[in-house]
Structure formats: C-alpha cells, structure tokens
Design an enzyme around this catalytic site. Structure first.
Site, PDB file in Angstrom:
ATOM      1  N   CYS A 147      -9.334  -7.293   2.251  1.00  0.00           N
ATOM      2  CA  CYS A 147      -9.563  -5.933   2.743  1.00  0.00           C
ATOM      3  C   CYS A 147     -11.033  -5.562   2.687  1.00  0.00           C
ATOM      4  O   CYS A 147     -11.461  -4.644   3.370  1.00  0.00           O
ATOM      5  CB  CYS A 147      -8.763  -4.939   1.918  1.00  0.00           C
ATOM      6  SG  CYS A 147      -7.058  -5.430   1.776  1.00  0.00           S
ATOM      7  N   ASN A 155      -5.748  -9.563  -7.718  1.00  0.00           N
ATOM      8  CA  ASN A 155      -5.695 -10.329  -6.472  1.00  0.00           C
ATOM      9  C   ASN A 155      -6.888 -11.263  -6.301  1.00  0.00           C
ATOM     10  O   ASN A 155      -6.796 -12.271  -5.622  1.00  0.00           O
ATOM     11  CB  ASN A 155      -5.585  -9.386  -5.263  1.00  0.00           C
ATOM     12  CG  ASN A 155      -6.548  -8.234  -5.319  1.00  0.00           C
ATOM     13  OD1 ASN A 155      -6.525  -7.432  -6.244  1.00  0.00           O
ATOM     14  ND2 ASN A 155      -7.419  -8.147  -4.343  1.00  0.00           N
ATOM     15  N   THR A 212       0.841  -1.202   0.000  1.00  0.00           N
ATOM     16  CA  THR A 212       0.000   0.000   0.000  1.00  0.00           C
ATOM     17  C   THR A 212       0.878   1.255   0.000  1.00  0.00           C
ATOM     18  O   THR A 212       0.616   2.205  -0.742  1.00  0.00           O
ATOM     19  CB  THR A 212      -0.930  -0.007   1.236  1.00  0.00           C
ATOM     20  OG1 THR A 212      -1.728  -1.198   1.184  1.00  0.00           O
ATOM     21  CG2 THR A 212      -1.835   1.204   1.258  1.00  0.00           C
TER      22      THR A 212
HETATM   23  N1  PLP Z   1      -2.139  -4.515  -4.174  1.00  0.00           N
HETATM   24  C1  PLP Z   1      -2.642  -5.730  -4.343  1.00  0.00           C
HETATM   25  C2  PLP Z   1      -2.929  -6.226  -5.713  1.00  0.00           C
HETATM   26  C3  PLP Z   1      -2.885  -6.552  -3.228  1.00  0.00           C
HETATM   27  O1  PLP Z   1      -3.386  -7.781  -3.408  1.00  0.00           O
HETATM   28  C4  PLP Z   1      -2.594  -6.048  -1.941  1.00  0.00           C
HETATM   29  C5  PLP Z   1      -2.895  -6.860  -0.740  1.00  0.00           C
HETATM   30  O2  PLP Z   1      -3.792  -7.692  -0.752  1.00  0.00           O
HETATM   31  C6  PLP Z   1      -2.048  -4.772  -1.825  1.00  0.00           C
HETATM   32  C7  PLP Z   1      -1.833  -4.023  -2.965  1.00  0.00           C
HETATM   33  C8  PLP Z   1      -1.685  -4.194  -0.502  1.00  0.00           C
HETATM   34  O3  PLP Z   1      -0.487  -4.755  -0.027  1.00  0.00           O
HETATM   35  P1  PLP Z   1      -0.094  -4.640   1.520  1.00  0.00           P
HETATM   36  O4  PLP Z   1      -1.006  -5.565   2.262  1.00  0.00           O
HETATM   37  O5  PLP Z   1       1.332  -5.053   1.588  1.00  0.00           O
HETATM   38  O6  PLP Z   1      -0.284  -3.215   1.893  1.00  0.00           O
END
Ligand code: PLP
Length: 392
Positions: A326, A152, A73
């Site tokens: 999330c 994801n 993020t």
């Molecule tokens: N981007 C994608 C495609 C993700 O799947 C995720 C987490 O699920 C993130 C960003 C965020 O990553 P982080 O949990 O390390 O902040």
C-alpha cells in the site's frame, strides 16, 4: 515468459484451485439471493452458513461470532467504529507505531474528527511491542486497544494475549488486526481474551473482496454498514456469496495445512535467509527472528535502494516487495522500519520476501542464484556503496 517466482504473498496470494472450484457454482448455477424466501435462494443461504462454520473452526470461534465483510480494511474500520460508538464516554484509542495503514491512518484521522486521544505504542529494534508503555497507556478512558497479531512487513508477532489482558483490566475492547496471522499461525479464540479480530480472504488463498470480523459473544457491536438485515443485522448489503464460499473453503484448507505451513514454509524461508546472508555482504534481517511468521523475511541490503533491487529481481521474473504494497510508490522508508530504529541506509535497501504454501525449492534457488549479482552490481554504481567498499 518463464513462470514467476512469487515472493509477495503478504501483499496477496494465489487463489487455491480448490477454492476456485468451490466458488464457481455460485457464479453460474446458484445465483439466488440468500435472503429470498424460495428454496433456490435458501440453498445459497445454507452455503453461507457452512462457510461461516469453516471459518469459525479455523479460529476456534462460534459461527455466530463471524461477520463477513469486503476486506481486512473494512473489518478494521468496523471494529474501531463499533468500539468508539459502543463506549461513547471513552475517548482514547491505543495502537502501535507499526500497524498497517488500515489502522494507523484510520486512528490518526479519527483524532481530528472525533475529538479523541491516540497513543501509539513504540517497538524496540527488533520490532517487539513495548509492553511497559502499553500498561502505562491504557486507562479508564480507553475505548479500544487495537494491535496487529503479526506485522505485514517484518512478520514479527505481538504478544496479543498479554495485551488483551491489559485492555480487559481497564474495561477497554481489544481488537487485533490478524490479517497476516490467520492461516499462518494457530489461533484459538475460545481460549483467548481477544474481543474482535480482523482477517482478509486474499491473504489466505481466497479471492480479493472478502474478509471477516470476529466479534466475541457479549462484546457490544454497532454496525458500520446499516440497511438490510444481512449478517444478523450486523453488516447490511447482499452477501458476496461466491467470495464467502471461497473464504470458507480457504479456511478449511488452511486448517488442514497449517502445520505444513509452519514447517515446510519456514524451512524454505530459513534457507533463503541463510543463503542471502552468506552470499550478500552487509545484509541484515529486520525483526525478531525468534517470534516471527514462518513465511516472512525482511532483509536490508545496506547502501543500495530496495526499489532498484526489486526492478532487477522483476527482470528475472521474481516478485518481492519493499515496504507494504500500500505504500509502494513513495520513496519514504517504511514507517515500520523507522519505528524500529533501522538506520536510514539499511531501511532504504530493505526487501520483503513472503512465501506461501505454493513456494517451491526451485523458487528459492532462483533468488539465491541472482541476488549476489544484483547486490554487487547496485553497490558498484552506488557512490555510497563504493565508499563503503573502500573502508571495508
Ligand atoms: N492489515 C494488515 C496487517 C495487512 O497486511 C493488510 C493488507 O496488506 C490489511 C490490513 C488490509 O487488508 P485488505 O487488503 O483486505 O483490505
């Protein structure tokens, strides 16, 4: 409690034992500050550089192009922030409708705050990017095109190189959120037009709390976190040394294992998918089956609730997910499946199984054994399911 069968690796992964072993001395013995002048701290600084080299090797990048961050993020935010600051006369952001909230919510928030325009490119029924729409959208006002490498929820892979070429033709910065792709598909940034790339440690068997942002040499960069001189003045704050060493080790392991990930894990995923399609009526795969991550399947079991399936799987010690981790907690169907036009009754009953290097044949057998019973049981108590059964 019996060992869990873990199919939620796109949410987070187990820390590899080799990674734990590599990071441990930096929690105990080598606790010096890498910025200190003394040798005790200097040793630690060298280990950060080794980790940077290992990660760069996995990506086909130069070590100086890697900035360590706290998570995916942060990397996403840093990339978008930097592009908007380094190209201040450009006020247009281009992204897709199926991005992770780390990008989508950020971009939508920026529209109100920074007086910029946002274009969200559509996807088709299989989650494939509308390249025509992308070509029409990017213009001389576009500061950044930010598109995920792999989704994801469905695992669908975007044509990142083609999209990067469109951005470059208009002088825009191209960023890719490769949080789900790194370690699962080969990436070679040396032969690429990608300007920036985000990744996250906890998706590739490193711990939570570490990520990285790749910034191609020559790409303008404005730091998000200012203060000390760490990370060559690009990200202030004392480095999370154990986590960075861990990410380096995880990258080294990923580089060694990527082919296995592509074949053994894909074979397991395909067996799981075929077994479920065969044993559960009214099941369908969401996403382009040709162009997907090897570890991910997103399956809809029509006329039943994904959350109910998850609860019954949980009682059997099986971890999966519906939608992205999330957004869990909301009963809204996933924005990704909605953007793909998946019918409401199917989007509600969608489950993501995401595998890893540690997934076994026995794990797959456990799911295949219990899932038909779970689906039948839920269809029996679903009024919609009963009506459907009568007409079938
Ligand atoms: N981007 C994608 C495609 C993700 O799947 C995720 C987490 O699920 C993130 C960003 C965020 O990553 P982080 O949990 O390390 O902040």
């Amino acid at each position: 409690m019996a060992k869990v069968a873990y199919f939620d690796n796109n949410a987070t992964t187990a820390v590899a034992p080799e990674v734990v072993e590599a990071m441990m001395p930096f929690l105990t013995e080598y606790y010096g500050n890498p910025s200190s002048i003394h040798t005790f701290g200097g040793q630690v600084a060298n280990c950060i550089e080794e980790a940077r080299e290992k990660l760069a090797r996995l990506l086909g990048a130069e070590p100086s192009e890697i900035i360590f961050t706290s998570c995916g993020t942060e990397s996403d935010l840093a990339a978008v922030y930097s592009a908007m600051r380094s190209l201040p006369n450009r006020r247009h952001i281009v992204t897709s409708r199926v991005e992770h909230p780390a990008i989508l919510n950020l971009c939508q928030w920026l529209v109100g705050r920074e007086k910029c325009r946002l274009t969200e490119i559509a996807v088709d029924h299989q989650g494939r990017l509308d390249m025509g729409q992308l070509r029409d959208a990017v213009d001389e006002d576009t500061a950044i095109v930010t598109l995920m490498w792999a989704n994801n929820e469905t695992g669908v892979i975007f044509p990142v190189e083609e999209a990067a070429a469109v951005a470059r033709n208009h002088g825009a910065i191209f960023h890719t959120d490769a949080v789900q792709a790194v370690g699962k598909v080969p990436i070679n940034l040396a032969d690429s037009q990608v300007d920036m790339l985000s990744l996250s440690g906890h998706k590739l068997h490193a711990p939570k709390g570490v990520g990285a942002l790749y910034v191609r040499r020559g790409t303008p960069y404005v730091p998000l976190i200012r203060g000390g001189h760490q990370e060559s003045n690009r990200r202030a704050g004392t480095e999370a040394v154990p986590n960075i060493v861990a990410l380096g080790k995880a990258a080294e392991l990923a580089a060694e294992r990527i082919e296995e990930e592509n074949s053994r894990v894909k074979a397991l995923r395909d067996r799981l998918e075929e077994g479920l399609l065969k044993s559960c009526p009214d099941a369908r795969i969401n996403g382009d089956r040709e162009n997907r991550l090897p570890n991910t399947t997103n399956i809809s079991f029509e006329y039943i609730e994904g959350e109910a399936i998850l609860l019954l799987l949980d009682q059997e010690g099986i971890c999966a997910s519906s939608g992205s981790a999330c957004t869990t907690g909301s009963l809204e169907p996933s924005h990704v499946l909605r953007a793909m036009g998946v019918p409401f009754t199917a989007a509600h009953g969608s489950i993501r199984f995401s595998l890893s290097y540690y997934t076994t044949d026995q794990d797959v057998d456990r799911v295949l054994k219990v899932m038909p019973g779970i689906v039948n049981r839920l269809r029996e108590i679903s009024p919609f399911g009963r009506d459907q059964a009568k007409t079938a």
